[in-house]
Write a protein that holds these residues in place. Sequence first.
Motif, PDB file in Angstrom:
ATOM      1  N   GLY A   1      50.648  88.089  25.728  1.00 16.32           N
ATOM      2  CA  GLY A   1      50.591  88.050  27.183  1.00 16.32           C
ATOM      3  C   GLY A   1      49.158  88.121  27.673  1.00 16.32           C
ATOM      4  O   GLY A   1      48.414  89.030  27.284  1.00 16.32           O
ATOM      5  N   CYS A   2      48.742  87.129  28.499  1.00 24.41           N
ATOM      6  CA  CYS A   2      47.367  87.119  29.024  1.00 24.41           C
ATOM      7  C   CYS A   2      47.360  86.279  30.299  1.00 24.41           C
ATOM      8  O   CYS A   2      48.409  85.821  30.754  1.00 24.41           O
TER       9      CYS A   2
ATOM     10  N   CYS B   1      48.695  82.504  29.992  1.00 18.77           N
ATOM     11  CA  CYS B   1      50.149  82.316  29.913  1.00 18.77           C
ATOM     12  C   CYS B   1      50.874  83.119  30.978  1.00 18.77           C
ATOM     13  O   CYS B   1      52.093  83.261  30.938  1.00 18.77           O
TER      14      CYS B   1
ATOM     15  N   CYS C   1      46.396  84.361  23.537  1.00 16.91           N
ATOM     16  CA  CYS C   1      46.719  85.753  23.184  1.00 16.91           C
ATOM     17  C   CYS C   1      47.680  85.811  21.985  1.00 16.91           C
ATOM     18  O   CYS C   1      48.012  86.889  21.517  1.00 16.91           O
TER      19      CYS C   1
ATOM     20  N   CYS D   1      51.456  81.161  23.289  1.00 16.87           N
ATOM     21  CA  CYS D   1      50.116  81.105  23.889  1.00 16.87           C
ATOM     22  C   CYS D   1      49.021  81.097  22.811  1.00 16.87           C
ATOM     23  O   CYS D   1      48.972  81.961  21.939  1.00 16.87           O
TER      24      CYS D   1
HETATM   25 ZN   LIG Z   1      48.562  84.266  26.587  1.00 15.56          ZN
END
Ligand SMILES: [Zn+2]
Length: 357
Positions: free
Chosen positions: A289-290, A293, A285, A282
């Motif tokens: 993790g965000c 994504c 981030c 991604c």
């Molecule tokens: Zn992300």
Amino acid sequence: MSPDASAAEGTVAPAGGEHLDDVHALGARALDEAAAAADLAALEEVRNRYLGRGDGLISARLRGIGQLPDPEQRRQVGQTLKALRDRVEEAIEERRRGLERAAQAESMQAEAMDLTRPAPPLRRGHLHPVTRCARELRRIFGHLGYTAVSGPEIEYDRYNFELVNMPPGHPSRDVQETFWIDDARLLRTHTSPVQIRSMVELGAPLRVIIPGRTFRRDYDATHFPMFHQVEGLCVDEGIALSDLKGTLEYFARSMFGPDRAIRLRPHHFAYTEPSLEVDVSCMVCGGKGCGTCRQSGWIEILGSGMVHPNVLRNGGVDPERYSGFAFGMGIERIAQLAYGIEDGRLLFENDVRFIRQ
Ligand SMILES: [Zn+2]
């Protein structure tokens, strides 16, 4: 009695000694009115009033001359009236020219350009994100020796489906909502037919990328009836999956930044074997993790695989000698990810405010 009284009423001049005075007064008035006419319409009224064929004040008097009893008076009044008629006509004509000149001068003034005035600043154009992204893709793959090629948007079933290993009845045809033109022709649903055309025309070995418009009967927040794809095809002796991986890694880092990683997931496409879906770590981030994504740290960007031997054969390439890989992606999607555009519909609405950003 006023000498004008009879004239003003438009009656034929009475017989009598004051005829010449009467005529001169009438003439003076006609000339004054002609000179004072404010516009062409008013001037035309003056002409009608005095020279009108039927009841113009001068015309009528000219016709009435015959009723004068004295021949000498007839001659004098007649000559005077004719001279007067000519002068009034001349005066009207002159006034008409004057009015026309004034109107022309006025319109020239209104349309005049001040050539010394500074010009307003020119707005610079901007490339549409899809155009920009397609150029960037050409540039990146150009560094790897790929040539950009194109093919027809109206394609034969044969090239769009059959030759890329999707014969009639093949299940993959169902997912491609096709715009048919007739039994044999359609709007291409992907740029893959150009893979066949390129192999046929250029032969192996070859490296091409194929950016272009594609069409599917699909319309919602993330799907559009017309969208852009770019496909890549590399065919040579000894091409292996590791070449595909290296190429896509180079692409992902050039497009999305040097820290990007890719991962391959097995998938199924009719025209490649094995087939892989490719994710990139991604870019928002960095993999933690965000929302973009969906907390996975990875974003799917393209499909790829080793070219199916049938497809090579259909392109006139000997699969015993050559192997190859192919990959394809949506340019809109790549542009959205590369330029951080959240709503893909913005790419199609042609809102200049958006393109200018
Ligand atoms: Zn992300």
